[in-house]
Design a protein around this motif. Sequence first.
Motif, PDB file in Angstrom:
ATOM      1  N   LEU A 160      -0.173   1.827 -11.019  1.00 16.39           N
ATOM      2  CA  LEU A 160      -1.091   0.563 -11.119  1.00 16.39           C
ATOM      3  C   LEU A 160      -0.071  -0.546 -11.185  1.00 16.39           C
ATOM      4  N   PRO A 161      -0.046  -1.728 -10.423  1.00 18.72           N
ATOM      5  CA  PRO A 161       1.009  -2.864 -10.483  1.00 18.72           C
ATOM      6  C   PRO A 161       0.655  -3.691 -11.725  1.00 18.72           C
ATOM      7  N   GLU A 162       1.780  -4.122 -12.267  1.00 20.36           N
ATOM      8  CA  GLU A 162       1.675  -5.333 -13.267  1.00 20.36           C
ATOM      9  C   GLU A 162       1.980  -6.351 -12.877  1.00 20.36           C
ATOM     10  N   PRO A 163       1.317  -7.387 -13.492  1.00 22.67           N
ATOM     11  CA  PRO A 163       1.396  -8.935 -13.022  1.00 22.67           C
ATOM     12  C   PRO A 163       2.721  -9.559 -13.696  1.00 22.67           C
ATOM     13  N   ALA A 164       3.473  -9.973 -13.319  1.00 24.79           N
ATOM     14  CA  ALA A 164       4.624 -10.794 -13.381  1.00 24.79           C
ATOM     15  C   ALA A 164       4.104 -12.311 -13.719  1.00 24.79           C
ATOM     16  N   THR A 185     -12.320  -8.957  -8.903  1.00 26.91           N
ATOM     17  CA  THR A 185     -12.500  -9.325 -10.377  1.00 26.91           C
ATOM     18  C   THR A 185     -10.979  -9.312 -11.022  1.00 26.91           C
ATOM     19  N   VAL A 186     -10.660 -10.452 -11.740  1.00 26.21           N
ATOM     20  CA  VAL A 186      -9.531 -10.398 -12.465  1.00 26.21           C
ATOM     21  C   VAL A 186      -9.321  -9.543 -13.595  1.00 26.21           C
ATOM     22  N   ASP A 187      -8.475  -8.632 -13.346  1.00 24.35           N
ATOM     23  CA  ASP A 187      -8.178  -7.388 -14.099  1.00 24.35           C
ATOM     24  C   ASP A 187      -7.338  -7.397 -15.304  1.00 24.35           C
ATOM     25  N   ALA A 188      -6.234  -8.136 -15.056  1.00 28.27           N
ATOM     26  CA  ALA A 188      -5.126  -8.683 -15.969  1.00 28.27           C
ATOM     27  C   ALA A 188      -4.613  -9.936 -15.609  1.00 28.27           C
ATOM     28  N   VAL A 189      -4.019 -10.532 -16.650  1.00 30.28           N
ATOM     29  CA  VAL A 189      -3.368 -11.722 -16.622  1.00 30.28           C
ATOM     30  C   VAL A 189      -2.075 -11.685 -16.866  1.00 30.28           C
ATOM     31  N   GLY A 190      -1.087 -12.279 -16.070  1.00 29.97           N
ATOM     32  CA  GLY A 190       0.493 -12.249 -16.560  1.00 29.97           C
ATOM     33  C   GLY A 190       0.721 -13.615 -17.354  1.00 29.97           C
ATOM     34  N   PRO A 191       1.974 -13.695 -17.746  1.00 31.32           N
ATOM     35  CA  PRO A 191       2.436 -14.529 -18.704  1.00 31.32           C
ATOM     36  C   PRO A 191       2.406 -15.800 -17.970  1.00 31.32           C
ATOM     37  N   GLY A 192       2.185 -16.868 -18.349  1.00 29.71           N
ATOM     38  CA  GLY A 192       2.264 -18.271 -17.865  1.00 29.71           C
ATOM     39  C   GLY A 192       1.033 -18.608 -17.090  1.00 29.71           C
ATOM     40  N   GLN A 228      -7.118  -0.623  -4.599  1.00 31.82           N
ATOM     41  CA  GLN A 228      -7.998  -0.692  -5.575  1.00 31.82           C
ATOM     42  C   GLN A 228      -7.554  -1.956  -6.517  1.00 31.82           C
ATOM     43  N   TYR A 229      -6.220  -2.089  -6.525  1.00 30.62           N
ATOM     44  CA  TYR A 229      -5.528  -3.329  -7.464  1.00 30.62           C
ATOM     45  C   TYR A 229      -4.516  -3.905  -6.523  1.00 30.62           C
ATOM     46  N   ALA A 230      -4.820  -5.534  -6.718  1.00 30.64           N
ATOM     47  CA  ALA A 230      -3.753  -6.209  -6.122  1.00 30.64           C
ATOM     48  C   ALA A 230      -3.059  -7.121  -6.918  1.00 30.64           C
ATOM     49  N   LEU A 231      -2.131  -7.567  -6.660  1.00 30.32           N
ATOM     50  CA  LEU A 231      -1.244  -8.784  -7.513  1.00 30.32           C
ATOM     51  C   LEU A 231      -1.358 -10.112  -6.704  1.00 30.32           C
ATOM     52  N   ALA A 232      -1.601 -11.220  -7.231  1.00 28.77           N
ATOM     53  CA  ALA A 232      -1.702 -12.300  -6.617  1.00 28.77           C
ATOM     54  C   ALA A 232      -1.060 -13.577  -7.318  1.00 28.77           C
ATOM     55  N   SER A 233      -0.487 -14.328  -6.843  1.00 31.96           N
ATOM     56  CA  SER A 233       0.001 -15.614  -7.326  1.00 31.96           C
ATOM     57  C   SER A 233      -0.651 -16.827  -7.022  1.00 31.96           C
ATOM     58  N   MET A 254      -4.969   7.871 -11.178  1.00 31.05           N
ATOM     59  CA  MET A 254      -4.237   6.716 -10.564  1.00 31.05           C
ATOM     60  C   MET A 254      -4.962   6.197  -9.497  1.00 31.05           C
ATOM     61  N   PRO A 255      -4.747   4.725  -9.443  1.00 30.98           N
ATOM     62  CA  PRO A 255      -5.363   4.073  -8.396  1.00 30.98           C
ATOM     63  C   PRO A 255      -4.894   4.307  -7.019  1.00 30.98           C
ATOM     64  N   GLY A 256      -5.687   4.043  -5.832  1.00 33.68           N
ATOM     65  CA  GLY A 256      -5.374   4.303  -4.698  1.00 33.68           C
ATOM     66  C   GLY A 256      -5.302   3.170  -3.952  1.00 33.68           C
ATOM     67  N   ALA A 257      -4.518   3.339  -2.635  1.00 35.67           N
ATOM     68  CA  ALA A 257      -4.373   2.249  -1.723  1.00 35.67           C
ATOM     69  C   ALA A 257      -4.058   2.820  -0.420  1.00 35.67           C
ATOM     70  N   VAL A 258      -4.236   2.152   0.805  1.00 28.56           N
ATOM     71  CA  VAL A 258      -3.824   2.590   2.126  1.00 28.56           C
ATOM     72  C   VAL A 258      -2.263   2.117   2.211  1.00 28.56           C
ATOM     73  N   VAL A 259      -1.542   2.940   2.206  1.00 32.23           N
ATOM     74  CA  VAL A 259      -0.165   2.837   2.404  1.00 32.23           C
ATOM     75  C   VAL A 259       0.293   2.968   3.857  1.00 32.23           C
ATOM     76  N   LEU A 260       1.376   2.460   4.282  1.00 30.16           N
ATOM     77  CA  LEU A 260       2.134   2.330   5.582  1.00 30.16           C
ATOM     78  C   LEU A 260       3.046   3.633   5.765  1.00 30.16           C
ATOM     79  N   SER A 261       2.922   4.595   5.991  1.00 30.66           N
ATOM     80  CA  SER A 261       3.728   5.749   5.963  1.00 30.66           C
ATOM     81  C   SER A 261       5.014   5.607   7.024  1.00 30.66           C
ATOM     82  N   GLY A 262       5.023   4.486   7.955  1.00 27.60           N
ATOM     83  CA  GLY A 262       5.940   4.240   9.008  1.00 27.60           C
ATOM     84  C   GLY A 262       5.256   3.362  10.048  1.00 27.60           C
ATOM     85  N   PHE A 263       6.011   3.054  10.848  1.00 27.86           N
ATOM     86  CA  PHE A 263       5.715   1.990  11.801  1.00 27.86           C
ATOM     87  C   PHE A 263       4.977   2.863  13.293  1.00 27.86           C
TER      88      PHE A 263
END
Length: 300
Positions: A23-27, A70-77, A99-104, A1-10
């Motif tokens: 792994l996030p899926e593009p909308a 680098t673009v890894d996947a492209v969502g509809p539209g 490691q992976y992020a979604l962008a609009s 699975m991919p990794g990320a730096v997560v916020l476990s609390g404030f």
Amino acid sequence: MPGAVVLSGFGPPEVLRWAEVSLPEPADGQIRIKVKAAGVGPTDLAIRGGHLKAFPLGPDTVLGFEAAGTVDAVGPGVEGTAVGDEVAALLFGLGGYAQYALASIWTRKPAAVSWVDAAALPSSAEAAAGVLRQLDVKRGETLLLFGGGGSVGVIATQLAVAQGVKVLSAVGARDDALAARLGATPVRYGPGLLDEVRRSGDVQAVFDAAGKGVLADAVSLAGGPERVITLSDPAAADFGVMLSHPSPDRAPGALDEAMTMLAEGRLTMRERMTMPMAQAAQAHRLLESGEVHKRIILTL
């Protein structure tokens, strides 16, 4: 699975931890980026500390308003962008420390721009252009800019000067020469700031890009809170000041324009340094301690 730096609390930097994530899926209208580099900004630190109630976040939130990769996947539209394209993105939903992020909202990364520079640009450029637009600064007016030596302040200075605005840039001693080189008049932080600014003439607008308790002075100098905007001071509401944050309509087109300027050598950015993404907590710690005066970019 991919990794990320997560916020476990404030709380302190230690609440940031590396973890496996889905792994996030593009909308619709989104792309997925395989991240090469991500910027760390002062708003990230304020959110992590729980100081910005405008950002109510759930568990395991991933910080980071900007990334390049680098673009890894492209969502509809999505049109005009394909898998394999190199891009820099502004992440309104956060998510850059991964490691992976979604962008609009994204722009193509020219070959002349490095991954580190590309990752350092989106949030700063959008914030600089967006707040200047919200302040409605006009040619011939005087703008007081707090944090003129920071990543947002450096870009805001150049954009405002290009518009014919007089910029008073509040900086520390180390950034006097930089502010002057960018076309601003440097004014020194400290007890003499109010008098120094008043000697320079009337101030029509104040841009607080630092978020370090200057709003009382800002409102006093501007003659009221109407044309004072801060990026990250949690006391904004106490002074009737707008707390501005990224949105799709704050500065449309700013990223495209700034990337072109950067590639053509027409845009100066704050000096940068890199750290491995897994060391995000240490990056936050260094920035808060004042031990470094450079923009930190997390790399993979």
